[in-house]
Each structure stands twice: as structure tokens, then as C-alpha cells.
Design a protein around this motif. Structure first.
Motif, PDB file in Angstrom:
ATOM      1  N   ALA A 133       0.617   4.928   1.821  1.00 29.50           N
ATOM      2  CA  ALA A 133      -0.249   5.920   2.661  1.00 29.50           C
ATOM      3  C   ALA A 133       0.411   7.226   2.807  1.00 29.50           C
ATOM      4  O   ALA A 133       1.543   7.455   2.627  1.00 29.50           O
ATOM      5  CB  ALA A 133      -0.245   5.305   4.112  1.00 29.50           C
ATOM      6  N   VAL A 157      -3.696   3.082   9.434  1.00 27.73           N
ATOM      7  CA  VAL A 157      -2.860   2.779   8.468  1.00 27.73           C
ATOM      8  C   VAL A 157      -2.295   1.530   8.898  1.00 27.73           C
ATOM      9  O   VAL A 157      -1.658   1.025  10.115  1.00 27.73           O
ATOM     10  CB  VAL A 157      -1.618   3.693   8.169  1.00 27.73           C
ATOM     11  CG1 VAL A 157      -0.692   3.267   7.341  1.00 27.73           C
ATOM     12  CG2 VAL A 157      -2.265   5.051   7.879  1.00 27.73           C
ATOM     13  N   LYS A 200      -4.838   0.916  -1.414  1.00 28.97           N
ATOM     14  CA  LYS A 200      -4.548  -0.119  -1.581  1.00 28.97           C
ATOM     15  C   LYS A 200      -4.756  -0.651  -2.923  1.00 28.97           C
ATOM     16  O   LYS A 200      -5.246  -0.218  -3.795  1.00 28.97           O
ATOM     17  CB  LYS A 200      -5.519  -0.983  -0.626  1.00 28.97           C
ATOM     18  CG  LYS A 200      -5.609  -0.406   0.881  1.00 28.97           C
ATOM     19  CD  LYS A 200      -6.355  -1.320   1.568  1.00 28.97           C
ATOM     20  CE  LYS A 200      -5.982  -1.235   3.138  1.00 28.97           C
ATOM     21  NZ  LYS A 200      -6.978  -2.029   4.017  1.00 28.97           N
ATOM     22  N   TYR A 253       0.720  -1.187  -0.013  1.00 23.68           N
ATOM     23  CA  TYR A 253      -0.027  -0.045  -0.067  1.00 23.68           C
ATOM     24  C   TYR A 253       0.933   1.324  -0.040  1.00 23.68           C
ATOM     25  O   TYR A 253       2.116   1.059   0.353  1.00 23.68           O
ATOM     26  CB  TYR A 253      -0.880  -0.096   1.191  1.00 23.68           C
ATOM     27  CG  TYR A 253      -1.639  -1.193   1.653  1.00 23.68           C
ATOM     28  CD1 TYR A 253      -2.566  -1.854   0.816  1.00 23.68           C
ATOM     29  CD2 TYR A 253      -1.152  -1.793   2.779  1.00 23.68           C
ATOM     30  CE1 TYR A 253      -3.135  -3.171   1.245  1.00 23.68           C
ATOM     31  CE2 TYR A 253      -1.901  -3.112   3.035  1.00 23.68           C
ATOM     32  CZ  TYR A 253      -2.757  -3.575   2.171  1.00 23.68           C
ATOM     33  OH  TYR A 253      -3.303  -4.837   2.643  1.00 23.68           O
ATOM     34  N   VAL A 272      -4.965   6.316   2.864  1.00 20.71           N
ATOM     35  CA  VAL A 272      -4.272   5.082   2.406  1.00 20.71           C
ATOM     36  C   VAL A 272      -5.058   4.608   0.982  1.00 20.71           C
ATOM     37  O   VAL A 272      -6.262   4.555   0.673  1.00 20.71           O
ATOM     38  CB  VAL A 272      -4.715   3.695   3.206  1.00 20.71           C
ATOM     39  CG1 VAL A 272      -4.018   2.420   2.668  1.00 20.71           C
ATOM     40  CG2 VAL A 272      -4.117   3.863   4.691  1.00 20.71           C
TER      41      VAL A 272
END
Length: 131
Positions: free
Chosen positions: A16, A120, A131, A14, A129
Motif C-alpha cells: 500500500a 488499507v 493486492k 499487500y 492498495v
């Protein structure tokens, strides 16, 4: 021939953007992080970022990490709040074993803000975030 090319789906990785206090400058800063929530290390992680709109485009920023260990994260860059009015994209390429993976993470304009904060993964902080 194109149909024979297998492009693996990226999961467990991910990007963030986190609002955190900077002890040195005594300011609240927004920092981008890459998060590896997988049980395996990622090798040769390449991150290419830029911001854009219909009228503007920012400089391109590149970052390389030789290794991002399993269940860890690394800071990518500081993001100035003026850039939140643009679409901010992070193109991430990495190797897992001998297989190459690639994914583009897009923070659409005005989606990075204090109202959009959520937990997060791995970091025990709140941020925005993708994804």
C-alpha cells in the motif's frame, strides 16, 4: 519439467502507498508499506522496487526484513510524488514456513493519487492498495 514446478499463489500480503503527515518535516508524505494480513509470520522478506516508463527507469531499491509478524505491516520507503508518473513495481519474495513465495505488485502510472484512496487492511488509514 516446467509443468512439475508448483508456484504457490500469494494471498493475504499487500503493498500500500499511504499519504501521511510527517511530524518532523511538517509535510504530507507518500510512504509504501508491506502488509501481512495472514495468521502466520513471514520470514526473510525481500523487496526490490523501481519505477519505469518507456523513456525512464529509476534506481533499484532493495529492502530486507528478517521477519514480518502475522497481522502486521512495515514501512518500505518514502516515494516522491514525481515518481507517480511512472509505473512503480514492488517485487516481494518471502518464506512462509519452508515454502518460498514471490509476487510483483504494480502501481500503474498516475494511479497513486488522493482520489484513489481506499481503506488499507490492518492500518486503519486510507491509501492506494495493490493486492
Amino acid at each position: 519439467m516446467k509443468k512439475d514446478i508448483e508456484i504457490p499463489k500469494v494471498e493475504g500480503v499487500y503493498v500500500a502507498v499511504v499519504n501521511e503527515y510527517n511530524d518532523i518535516y511538517k509535510t504530507q508524505d507518500w510512504n509504501a508499506y508491506i502488509i501481512n494480513d495472514k495468521d502466520v509470520d513471514l520470514d526473510v522478506v525481500l523487496i526490490v522496487t523501481n519505477g519505469y516508463s518507456d523513456q525512464k527507469i529509476t534506481s533499484t531499491f532493495r529492502k530486507k526484513l528478517d521477519k514480518l509478524p502475522a497481522k502486521s505491516y512495515a514501512k518500505i520507503e518514502l516515494i516522491q510524488e514525481e515518481l507517480f508518473a511512472l509505473n512503480n513495481q514492488f517485487k516481494v519474495t518471502f518464506f512462509e514456513g519452508n515454502q518460498m513465495f514471490e509476487k510483483t505488485y504494480l502501481f500503474r502510472k498516475n494511479t497513486i493519487n488522493l482520489k484513489a484512496l481506499q481503506p488499507v487492511p490492518l492500518m486503519k488509514v486510507k491509501g492506494v492498495v495493490v493486492k
